[in-house]
Write a protein that holds these residues in place. Structure first.
Motif, PDB file in Angstrom:
ATOM      1  N   GLY A 167       0.822  -1.201   0.000  1.00 21.10           N
ATOM      2  CA  GLY A 167       0.000   0.000   0.000  1.00 21.10           C
ATOM      3  C   GLY A 167       0.861   1.257   0.000  1.00 21.10           C
ATOM      4  N   GLY A 168       0.316   2.325   0.555  1.00 19.08           N
ATOM      5  CA  GLY A 168       1.055   3.586   0.608  1.00 19.08           C
ATOM      6  C   GLY A 168       0.408   4.647  -0.257  1.00 19.08           C
ATOM      7  N   ILE A 169       0.695   5.884   0.071  1.00 16.10           N
ATOM      8  CA  ILE A 169       0.053   7.006  -0.608  1.00 16.10           C
ATOM      9  C   ILE A 169       0.475   7.111  -2.065  1.00 16.10           C
ATOM     10  N   ALA A 170       1.734   6.773  -2.393  1.00 15.31           N
ATOM     11  CA  ALA A 170       2.208   6.865  -3.782  1.00 15.31           C
ATOM     12  C   ALA A 170       1.435   5.884  -4.677  1.00 15.31           C
ATOM     13  N   HIS A 171       1.262   4.648  -4.203  1.00 14.43           N
ATOM     14  CA  HIS A 171       0.511   3.647  -4.958  1.00 14.43           C
ATOM     15  C   HIS A 171      -0.924   4.124  -5.163  1.00 14.43           C
ATOM     16  N   PHE A 172      -1.524   4.689  -4.113  1.00 13.19           N
ATOM     17  CA  PHE A 172      -2.924   5.128  -4.209  1.00 13.19           C
ATOM     18  C   PHE A 172      -3.072   6.306  -5.167  1.00 13.19           C
ATOM     19  N   ILE A 173      -2.136   7.231  -5.135  1.00  6.06           N
ATOM     20  CA  ILE A 173      -2.172   8.370  -6.067  1.00  6.06           C
ATOM     21  C   ILE A 173      -2.043   7.875  -7.504  1.00  6.06           C
ATOM     22  N   GLY A 174      -1.163   6.885  -7.711  1.00  9.72           N
ATOM     23  CA  GLY A 174      -1.031   6.306  -9.041  1.00  9.72           C
ATOM     24  C   GLY A 174      -2.337   5.709  -9.534  1.00  9.72           C
ATOM     25  N   LEU A 175      -3.048   4.998  -8.644  1.00  8.97           N
ATOM     26  CA  LEU A 175      -4.350   4.434  -9.010  1.00  8.97           C
ATOM     27  C   LEU A 175      -5.360   5.529  -9.337  1.00  8.97           C
ATOM     28  N   CYS A 176      -5.304   6.636  -8.594  1.00 10.35           N
ATOM     29  CA  CYS A 176      -6.215   7.755  -8.863  1.00 10.35           C
ATOM     30  C   CYS A 176      -5.953   8.355 -10.252  1.00 10.35           C
ATOM     31  N   VAL A 177      -4.682   8.500 -10.603  1.00  5.72           N
ATOM     32  CA  VAL A 177      -4.338   9.026 -11.935  1.00  5.72           C
ATOM     33  C   VAL A 177      -4.864   8.103 -13.030  1.00  5.72           C
ATOM     34  N   LEU A 178      -4.675   6.806 -12.845  1.00  3.83           N
ATOM     35  CA  LEU A 178      -5.140   5.844 -13.841  1.00  3.83           C
ATOM     36  C   LEU A 178      -6.668   5.771 -13.870  1.00  3.83           C
ATOM     37  N   SER A 179      -7.321   5.998 -12.734  1.00  5.65           N
ATOM     38  CA  SER A 179      -8.787   6.075 -12.718  1.00  5.65           C
ATOM     39  C   SER A 179      -9.269   7.254 -13.552  1.00  5.65           C
ATOM     40  N   ALA A 180      -8.540   8.362 -13.488  1.00  2.00           N
ATOM     41  CA  ALA A 180      -8.875   9.517 -14.324  1.00  2.00           C
ATOM     42  C   ALA A 180      -8.736   9.163 -15.806  1.00  2.00           C
ATOM     43  N   CYS A 181      -7.711   8.377 -16.142  1.00  2.16           N
ATOM     44  CA  CYS A 181      -7.538   7.934 -17.533  1.00  2.16           C
ATOM     45  C   CYS A 181      -8.698   7.042 -17.976  1.00  2.16           C
ATOM     46  N   PHE A 182      -9.167   6.178 -17.073  1.00  7.61           N
ATOM     47  CA  PHE A 182     -10.336   5.352 -17.377  1.00  7.61           C
ATOM     48  C   PHE A 182     -11.551   6.237 -17.661  1.00  7.61           C
ATOM     49  N   GLY A 183     -11.717   7.288 -16.864  1.00  8.28           N
ATOM     50  CA  GLY A 183     -12.839   8.197 -17.082  1.00  8.28           C
ATOM     51  C   GLY A 183     -12.762   8.881 -18.431  1.00  8.28           C
ATOM     52  N   LEU A 184     -11.559   9.317 -18.806  1.00  6.91           N
ATOM     53  CA  LEU A 184     -11.359   9.944 -20.113  1.00  6.91           C
ATOM     54  C   LEU A 184     -11.703   8.972 -21.235  1.00  6.91           C
ATOM     55  N   ALA A 185     -11.237   7.731 -21.113  1.00  6.82           N
ATOM     56  CA  ALA A 185     -11.525   6.716 -22.135  1.00  6.82           C
ATOM     57  C   ALA A 185     -13.017   6.413 -22.217  1.00  6.82           C
ATOM     58  N   ASP A 186     -13.679   6.353 -21.062  1.00  6.99           N
ATOM     59  CA  ASP A 186     -15.114   6.092 -21.029  1.00  6.99           C
ATOM     60  C   ASP A 186     -15.878   7.188 -21.750  1.00  6.99           C
ATOM     61  N   GLY A 187     -15.508   8.443 -21.514  1.00  5.44           N
ATOM     62  CA  GLY A 187     -16.160   9.562 -22.189  1.00  5.44           C
ATOM     63  C   GLY A 187     -15.980   9.520 -23.694  1.00  5.44           C
ATOM     64  N   LEU A 188     -14.844   9.001 -24.144  1.00  4.37           N
ATOM     65  CA  LEU A 188     -14.603   8.869 -25.585  1.00  4.37           C
ATOM     66  C   LEU A 188     -15.428   7.732 -26.180  1.00  4.37           C
ATOM     67  N   VAL A 189     -15.406   6.566 -25.525  1.00  7.54           N
ATOM     68  CA  VAL A 189     -15.969   5.351 -26.129  1.00  7.54           C
ATOM     69  C   VAL A 189     -17.485   5.264 -26.022  1.00  7.54           C
ATOM     70  N   GLN A 190     -18.043   5.464 -24.821  1.00  4.73           N
ATOM     71  CA  GLN A 190     -19.478   5.218 -24.667  1.00  4.73           C
ATOM     72  C   GLN A 190     -20.320   6.128 -25.560  1.00  4.73           C
ATOM     73  N   GLY A 191     -20.040   7.424 -25.541  1.00  2.49           N
ATOM     74  CA  GLY A 191     -20.789   8.341 -26.395  1.00  2.49           C
ATOM     75  C   GLY A 191     -20.526   8.077 -27.867  1.00  2.49           C
ATOM     76  N   GLY A 192     -19.263   7.794 -28.200  1.00  2.00           N
ATOM     77  CA  GLY A 192     -18.914   7.528 -29.597  1.00  2.00           C
ATOM     78  C   GLY A 192     -19.605   6.297 -30.135  1.00  2.00           C
ATOM     79  N   MET A 193     -19.628   5.222 -29.354  1.00  2.00           N
ATOM     80  CA  MET A 193     -20.252   3.979 -29.802  1.00  2.00           C
ATOM     81  C   MET A 193     -21.769   4.088 -29.856  1.00  2.00           C
ATOM     82  N   VAL A 194     -22.387   4.638 -28.814  1.00  2.00           N
ATOM     83  CA  VAL A 194     -23.853   4.764 -28.813  1.00  2.00           C
ATOM     84  C   VAL A 194     -24.300   5.698 -29.928  1.00  2.00           C
TER      85      VAL A 194
END
Length: 435
Positions: free
Chosen positions: A125-152
């Motif tokens: 664990g640790g704060i660095a690992h958690f911050i990294g996960l938060c950054v990658l979660s933001a990337c997932f959100g960006l990808a979701d905004g691109l794909v879901q609207g684009g596909m539908v």
């Protein structure tokens, strides 16, 4: 005088229509294949994020004080909502092919990096690992905004079964990951680092699925006759978003200079504001559906349902039941007499779901685990069923460019509801004083 765009698109549509010998037209081929591809593309649109949610019990062991399920979702949603808002406002100018490929590529890279991050930190664990996960979660959100609207948006001017298959794929991602979670818990429950081994397996499978989606969307889906037919038809109605997809299969739809004036007339369509006003009830329906769902799932189910006989299996069973019923319910509208087609009826059903909030509160406080499992199943059942009813009914009666715009607009409302639900989910913590 018809423009070159319309002539080429209509010629392409005629090619895929494949007239029989007696001159009678037949439907373009490849519908079943297209439905299967749409299902897999839907699977890839959420499988990575569902992996993150389903292995939340692993993250709770690493970050017990950080509320990982709630925090990662809260980080994810603003990026998804902001991206879809920008995409919706500019949808008529955006290359849908590049948008969707960029989204699936970002999903793939981000999922792989979550795996790399865990391996690099040796599962600590640790704060660095958690911050990294938060950054990658933001990337997932960006990808979701691109794909879901684009596909539908892309599928909205095709047949309703394609949207239904894509939406079923979205739900199947949760069901698949829940099944894998059950299997990995059975296999690794008593082994050292069992949760971590299961999480690594999840992320590896998700990365592979995302690579498959990139290949299918780039090389297989555009070549299906029925897909070429619908995209050519949309181009003939003035849609510019399909040009790159048609060009990828050798169909040139660029207008010549002579037909430019006529072409500008052809692409006249309702504005985003006009589409919103005419479909305000559908927009509100999707918003409220996901406000209710995300105010309960997954945070409340992980943190506020108490301790029961199932022990550590309890949240896993709840998440699995939600995902399985969400998937099953998305096929119910395929039975015509079971599909709710009344706009007023859909709205009433959506409003009645607000009763689920006090129902979950009192069930968690006073009832046993069986009632909570039943209630969670009903939450998934109504979520999937109403989503498919709205998104398959709304595009009817509009032409290609408007259907694409409306698809993007409705997904923006859906993601807006998810974001609002995620924020409201924190009220459960305030009520229990579990900060």
């Amino acid at each position: 005088m018809a423009t070159n765009t319309n002539r080429m698109a209509l010629i392409a549509a005629d090619d895929v229509d494949n007239h029989k010998d007696n001159g009678a037209p037949r439907k373009p081929e490849g519908k079943q294949k297209a439905m299967l591809v749409c299902f897999i593309l839907g699977l890839g649109s959420l499988v990575s994020w569902n992996s993150m949610l389903t292995i939340a019990d692993y993250y709770y062991t690493l970050f017990p004080k950080y509320h990982p399920s709630r925090v990662l979702t809260l980080v994810y949603q603003p990026f998804a909502l902001g991206t879809i808002a920008i995409m919706t406002w500019n949808e008529s100018k955006i290359n849908t092919r590049m948008r969707n490929l960029a989204g699936y590529s970002l999903f793939s890279a981000s999922t792989f990096l979550v795996l790399v991050l865990d391996l690099a930190t040796a599962g600590k664990g640790g704060i660095a690992h958690f911050i990294g996960l938060c950054v990658l979660s933001a990337c997932f959100g960006l990808a979701d905004g691109l794909v879901q609207g684009g596909m539908v948006g892309d599928l909205s001017f095709m047949c309703p079964e394609f949207i239904q298959s894509f939406l079923a794929g979205l739900a199947a991602s949760g069901a698949l990951i829940s099944l894998l979670r059950v299997l990995t818990k059975l296999a690794f429950d008593k082994s050292h680092d069992g949760l971590r081994k299961g999480a690594i397996l999840f992320l590896a499978c998700s990365t592979f699925i995302e690579f498959v989606c990139i290949f299918l969307y780039a090389f297989c889906f555009p070549k299906l006759p029925i897909v070429k037919y619908y995209r050519s038809k949309a181009a003939a109605e003035g849609s510019k978003t399909v040009s790159a997809d048609l060009a990828a299969v050798g169909l040139n739809t660029k207008p010549n200079d002579q037909g430019a004036d006529d072409d500008s007339k052809q692409v006249e369509r309702m504005s985003i504001k006009e589409l919103l006003l005419k479909n305000l009830d559908y927009a509100v329906d999707l918003l409220l559906i996901y406000v209710i769902t995300l105010s309960i799932f997954p945070g409340f189910l992980y943190e506020n349902t108490g301790t029961h006989q199932l022990g550590t299996w309890y949240p896993i069973v709840l998440i699995a039941m939600y995902n399985v019923l969400d998937l099953i319910s998305r096929y119910i509208p395929l039975v015509k007499w079971l599909k709710l087609e009344s706009r007023k009826g859909i709205f009433i059903a959506v409003v009645l779901r607000f009763l689920l909030i006090p129902a979950f509160y009192f069930t968690a406080k006073y009832a046993d685990q069986g009632w909570m499992i039943l209630l969670t199943s009903f939450l998934g059942l109504t979520n999937g069923y109403l989503t498919v009813c709205v998104l398959t009914l709304a595009p009817k009666g509009y032409k290609g460019p408007e259907q694409n715009a409306l698809g993007n607009l409705l997904v923006a409302c859906l993601l807006g509801g998810i974001f609002a639900g995620v924020v409201l989910d924190w009220l459960w913590l305030i009520g229990h004083g579990n900060w």
